[in-house]
Design an enzyme around this catalytic site. Structure first.
Site, PDB file in Angstrom:
ATOM      1  N   SER A   1       0.852  -1.176   0.000  1.00  0.00           N
ATOM      2  CA  SER A   1       0.000   0.000   0.000  1.00  0.00           C
ATOM      3  C   SER A   1       0.890   1.230   0.000  1.00  0.00           C
ATOM      4  CB  SER A   1      -0.886   0.007   1.245  1.00  0.00           C
ATOM      5  OG  SER A   1      -0.083   0.138   2.399  1.00  0.00           O
ATOM      6  N   LYS A   2       0.276   2.344  -0.213  1.00  0.00           N
ATOM      7  CA  LYS A   2       1.076   3.578  -0.290  1.00  0.00           C
ATOM      8  C   LYS A   2       1.946   3.766   0.945  1.00  0.00           C
ATOM      9  CE  LYS A   2      -2.907   3.139  -0.425  1.00  0.00           C
ATOM     10  NZ  LYS A   2      -3.688   2.492  -1.438  1.00  0.00           N
ATOM     11  N   ARG A   3       1.423   3.301   2.035  1.00  0.00           N
ATOM     12  CA  ARG A   3       2.170   3.494   3.275  1.00  0.00           C
ATOM     13  C   ARG A   3       3.187   2.367   3.523  1.00  0.00           C
ATOM     14  NH1 ARG A   3       4.939   5.908   5.040  1.00  0.00           N
ATOM     15  NH2 ARG A   3       5.466   6.285   7.193  1.00  0.00           N
ATOM     16  N   ARG A   4       2.961   1.216   2.868  1.00  0.00           N
ATOM     17  CA  ARG A   4       3.839   0.083   3.154  1.00  0.00           C
ATOM     18  C   ARG A   4       4.489  -0.515   1.906  1.00  0.00           C
ATOM     19  NH1 ARG A   4       0.370  -2.807   7.502  1.00  0.00           N
ATOM     20  NH2 ARG A   4      -0.830  -3.217   5.636  1.00  0.00           N
TER      21      ARG A   4
END
Length: 507
Positions: free
Chosen positions: A274-277
């Site tokens: 994901s964008k964060r991970r």
RNA sequence: GGCGCCAUCGUCUAGCGGUUAGGACGCCGGCCUCUCAAGCCGGUAACACGGGUUCGAUUCCCGUUGGCGCUACCA
């Protein structure tokens, strides 16, 4: 019999009945939200859809789900379009080119949803709900199981027609809920097989908010219906939405498209990308010097395999071989090392001239070459690229590999200096080499090699003993292309000047 | 918690009842060699566990465990 898309978009409420869909060509779509950059997970979904369409001779549709006005930006939209284009995933209908089933921006489709909601309301498949979020929250808390398994209690479904009319008449805000029927819903998934859901697990979902705007699960159904989508391939994070969507299709009197849910792409830590991970934007790979051919090839193999052995495929070969049967069911971790290897494979396959074209922007960016090269400069650059040979893992590596050829001066790496130049004997070796190089009849690699081997023999040294000081002197580091080719490319003048400079650094 | 999906080397995967469980990345060693790559050769390493079914299970069924996803008037 021609494709459904030839039909003018002016018929009834729903242009594409499912029966018609099954008879006509495959229509698939990729529907990103411009709320972030296209990352590898999304790119893979787009790729699989594209491959499916191209393989079957169907149409690939790009639809922009930009109803979240607050988070959607023009910048993200442009970036997504740029990245898809760079990857070579061209669309037959969508932004920029339009098409018979537009508009292709969800934000421009607002007026297509109201009639469908009215129809469901009229058929009793949906109902007005006057419960406020606060009231629901309150009831949820009071429910026996602490709200764990709470479903909407259908309080508003039980309203009499009179009660409902009067509430509506007095202007009470009302959302519209879909009435989930009794029974079970089976999703016949092309990748996962048959998946059954008990409808009691499904909430009476809101399909239109109090402000009248439709919600995602409803909008998707109407869009897919009106765009004549025959096959939906998306991430398996959508699997639990699917029974809801299937039920809405049926309530609308239509059959749903075929669904296929792709196992998710995981970051290396096993969590979903994901964008964060761990998610890396496609544009980031482009800027680092990955080839679209390599990224496409790698992504294709992340969750799909042809025979488990072959792994280098051109885009055309993928189109030819791609098949849903080869798609796996388990989540796949993204492996940057393998991508790098794949990229190197693709760079190696590029003819020198094309490799030069691709590498050029990276050199320009570093100010090492001018954007517009004359014929002589171009030829020189091609020689350099040829000499660098298979040493590139990414196009960006050219800077480190060939910078010393193009920079006006050498920068001697301090570690290389202390490891090689500072060693006893290095200065004498360089002095001897200055003699040889300045008196060489020509500066061809073969000539230089002959002279230097003779020089080494004469001194009773291995070739390596004299080559390394020389390499550090002219390239600044301990690793470079073959020394004779390097000297030849550098030329007599520059080679000698660099050796002279290096001698000030010897021990 | 509920529902759902998944489960072969560290990673990507082949396998679709009987295989010395194959390939690739990575890693290790060797060859080549002026260094570094590339290339070539070799090595390392896996069927999560427990029950069935079967003459025979990596493969079929059930359970357990574990991972992940979904559980919004977000998309």
């Amino acid at each position: 019999m021609c494709g459904a898309s030839d039909r003018p978009p002016s018929g009834g409420l729903f242009l594409a009945s499912s029966a018609e869909n099954q008879m006509s060509e495959m229509r698939v779509r990729f529907a990103p939200s411009p709320t972030g950059y296209l990352h590898t997970g999304g790119a893979r979904t787009a790729l699989y859809n594209w491959l499916l369409a191209r393989h079957a001779g169907g149409r690939f549709i790009l639809r922009i789900e930009d109803t979240d006005r607050a988070r959607s930006t023009r910048e993200y939209l442009d970036a997504i379009i740029e990245d898809l284009t760079w990857l070579g995933l061209d669309w037959d209908e969508g932004p920029g080119i339009g098409g018979p089933r537009g508009p292709y921006f969800q934000s421009e489709r607002a007026d297509t949803y109201a009639p469908a909601i009215e129809k469901l309301l009229a058929d009793g498949a949906a109902y007005h709900c006057f419960c406020t979020p606060e009231e629901i929250e309150e009831r949820k808390k009071r429910s026996p199981k602490e709200g764990r398994e709470w479903r909407y209690d259908r309080r508003c479904l039980d309203l009499s027609a009179e009660e409902r009319e009067s509430l509506l008449a007095e202007g009470r805000p009302a959302a519209v809920r879909f009435r989930v029927p009794e029974g079970t819903t089976t999703v016949d998934d092309t990748i996962l097989g048959s998946v059954e859901f008990d409808n009691t697990e499904l909430d009476d979902l809101v399909i239109a908010r109090t402000d009248g705007t439709p919600t995602y699960n409803f909008v998707v159904v109407v869009d897919d219906l009106m765009m004549g989508i025959t096959h939906v391939v998306r991430g398996s994070d959508h699997l639990s939405n699917t029974p809801k969507q299937v039920l809405i299709f049926r309530a609308l009197g239509e059959s749903p498209p075929r669904y296929g849910h792709l196992p998710l792409v995981l970051a290396q830590d096993g969590k979903v990308l994901s964008k964060r991970r761990g998610a890396v934007a496609v544009g980031e790979y482009r800027r680092e010097g990955y080839l679209p051919e390599a990224l496409v090839n790698y992504l294709a193999l992340l969750g799909w395999s042809y025979d488990g052995v072959r792994e280098i495929f051109t885009r055309d070969e993928l189109v030819e071989k791609f098949d849903v049967a080869g798609i796996g069911r388990k989540p796949a971790a993204f492996d940057p090392d393998k991508l790098r290897w794949m990229n190197a494979q693709w760079i190696k396959r590029l003819p020198v001239s094309e490799r030069t074209d691709r590498v050029l922007p990276f050199l320009v960016r570093e100010g090492l070459v001018a954007e517009d090269l004359d014929a002589g400069e171009r030829a020189h650059l091609e020689s350099i690229v040829e000499t660098v040979d298979d040493r590139l893992k990414t196009l960006g590596d050219i800077v480190g590999q060939a910078g010393f050829f193009l920079a006006s001066d050498v920068i001697h790496d301090s570690i290389a200096v202390s490891k090689v130049l500072a060693k006893p004997g290095a200065d004498e070796t360089l002095a001897g080499l200055q003699q040889i190089l300045s008196s060489a009849p020509d500066f061809e690699p073969a000539t230089l090699e002959k002279l230097m081997r003779a020089f080494a023999d004469e001194r009773g040294l291995s070739l390596g003993k004299i080559v390394q000081p020389l390499r550090v002197a002219v390239t600044g580091g301990t690793a470079s292309p073959g020394i004779f080719e390097t000297l030849a490319l550098l030329g007599r003048e520059r080679s000698l000047a660099r050796i002279e400079k290096a001698r000030t650094l010897t021990g």
